[in-house]
Design an enzyme around this catalytic site. Structure first.
Site, PDB file in Angstrom:
ATOM      1  N   ASP A 138      11.403  13.544  -1.056  1.00 24.05           N
ATOM      2  CA  ASP A 138      11.218  12.181  -1.934  1.00 24.05           C
ATOM      3  C   ASP A 138      12.315  11.014  -2.292  1.00 24.05           C
ATOM      4  OD1 ASP A 138       8.529  11.344  -2.893  1.00 24.05           O
ATOM      5  OD2 ASP A 138       9.242  11.561  -4.872  1.00 24.05           O
ATOM      6  N   GLU A 197       7.753  19.293  -3.957  1.00 24.64           N
ATOM      7  CA  GLU A 197       8.760  18.484  -3.306  1.00 24.64           C
ATOM      8  C   GLU A 197      10.016  18.564  -4.074  1.00 24.64           C
ATOM      9  OE1 GLU A 197       8.638  14.165  -6.783  1.00 24.64           O
ATOM     10  OE2 GLU A 197       6.588  14.359  -5.448  1.00 24.64           O
ATOM     11  N   ARG A 212     -23.953  -5.886   5.976  1.00 24.43           N
ATOM     12  CA  ARG A 212     -22.941  -6.018   5.515  1.00 24.43           C
ATOM     13  C   ARG A 212     -21.925  -4.605   5.156  1.00 24.43           C
ATOM     14  NH1 ARG A 212     -19.347  -8.002   4.832  1.00 24.43           N
ATOM     15  NH2 ARG A 212     -20.124  -9.999   5.420  1.00 24.43           N
ATOM     16  N   LYS A 219      -3.348   8.481  -1.137  1.00 18.55           N
ATOM     17  CA  LYS A 219      -3.873   7.480  -2.233  1.00 18.55           C
ATOM     18  C   LYS A 219      -4.929   6.445  -1.112  1.00 18.55           C
ATOM     19  CE  LYS A 219       1.454   7.133  -3.497  1.00 18.55           C
ATOM     20  NZ  LYS A 219       2.610   6.458  -3.330  1.00 18.55           N
ATOM     21  N   LYS A 256       4.106  18.648  -7.110  1.00 16.87           N
ATOM     22  CA  LYS A 256       4.650  17.743  -6.802  1.00 16.87           C
ATOM     23  C   LYS A 256       5.902  17.713  -8.387  1.00 16.87           C
ATOM     24  CE  LYS A 256       4.063  14.391  -4.638  1.00 16.87           C
ATOM     25  NZ  LYS A 256       3.624  13.001  -3.981  1.00 16.87           N
TER      26      LYS A 256
END
Length: 283
Positions: A222, A200, A100, A135, A167
């Site tokens: 962005d 950013e 598994r 992410k 950012k």
């Protein structure tokens, strides 16, 4: 228990095995003879790009070094329904313990590699790099970023430690672009670190400010419109590396790449993925 290193593949596999097996695989222990020796093969049930063979070998080795594995298809290959990726022979209990975890890892990695390859193919004729992001699934980042590389993309930063990325929230908390850049350079000088600085920008005015101030290695554009992105690339004129970000998927990627940016980052490579169907069957 010793500390687990999140950058070491074997450490992560050992932790996952402890999570799965606990104090014993009681299903196998209860009905499979201790001396039973069996074989199994990894079957492809869905076409795509294979990823995770290297990891599977470590899983089998960690469960039982005596298991004999024969690899028939390598990472990065395109696979079709019915293909046999590998065979494994040895203790039946060991095969069942490894099954598994090996499948969970390979199915997800292959799903990521398959989607990544499809995205890379969309821009293969253009001088632009496709990047992954942070992410990712907690404690699974190493595997997911391996999969994006296998699919043909480039790893961006692995974590918060290998680049300074300023950012929107950093800029707001620091008091603006100028304050953030000044403090970032002061931090690097004080700590003796050699890290790239990416900043950013949210509009052309912020691009102008970054160009005026200097001190950034990469400018992130962005959620720019295509028109503004082309204008930003023109303004920057190759003086600083450019990265496009925001709402990047198979429907938007090509148009963004055609604006002339150096790289494009897409969180979709890892956070919107369906695992590829693989199965381990006795034979």
């Amino acid at each position: 228990m010793t500390e687990t290193n999140p950058h070491e593949l074997r450490d992560l596999i050992r932790l996952a095995l402890r999570e799965d097996i606990g104090d014993g695989d009681h299903s196998s222990l209860s009905c499979v003879p201790e001396t039973a020796t069996k074989r199994a093969r990894l079957l492809v049930k869905q076409a795509g790009v294979l990823a995770g063979v290297e990891v599977a070998l470590v899983v089998f080795d960690e469960v039982d070094p005596a298991l004999k594995v024969e690899v028939k298809i390598q990472d990065g290959a395109r696979i079709e329904v019915g293909d046999i990726v590998l065979t494994v022979e040895g203790s039946a209990r060991s095969i069942l313990q490894a099954e598994r975890l090996m499948l969970n890892i390979m199915q997800r990695m292959s799903g990521i590699a398959t989607y990544t390859r499809s995205m890379v193919d969309l821009i293969a004729d253009l001088p632009v790099k496709l990047l992954d992001t942070r992410k990712t699934t907690p404690n699974f980042r190493l595997f997911e970023k391996m999969a994006t590389r296998i699919g043909g993309a480039h790893n961006h930063r692995m974590g918060l430690y290998d680049m300074i990325m300023l950012k929107d929230n950093h800029l707001d908390y620091a008091g603006g672009i100028q304050a953030a850049l000044v403090r970032a350079h002061q931090y690097l000088e004080k700590t003796g670190r050699d890290l790239k600085i990416e900043i950013e920008t949210r509009n052309l005015g912020e691009v102008d400010e970054v160009l005026r101030l200097g001190g950034a290695d990469i400018v992130m554009l962005d959620n720019f419109s295509l028109e503004d992105m082309r204008e930003a690339v023109r303004k920057i004129g190759g003086r600083i590396e450019t990265e496009a970000s925001g709402n990047i998927n198979e429907t938007t990627l090509r148009a963004v790449a055609e604006t002339g940016v150096d790289s494009i980052s897409s969180g979709a490579l890892t956070h919107q993925i369906k695992s590829l169907d693989l199965s381990l069957k006795a034979f």
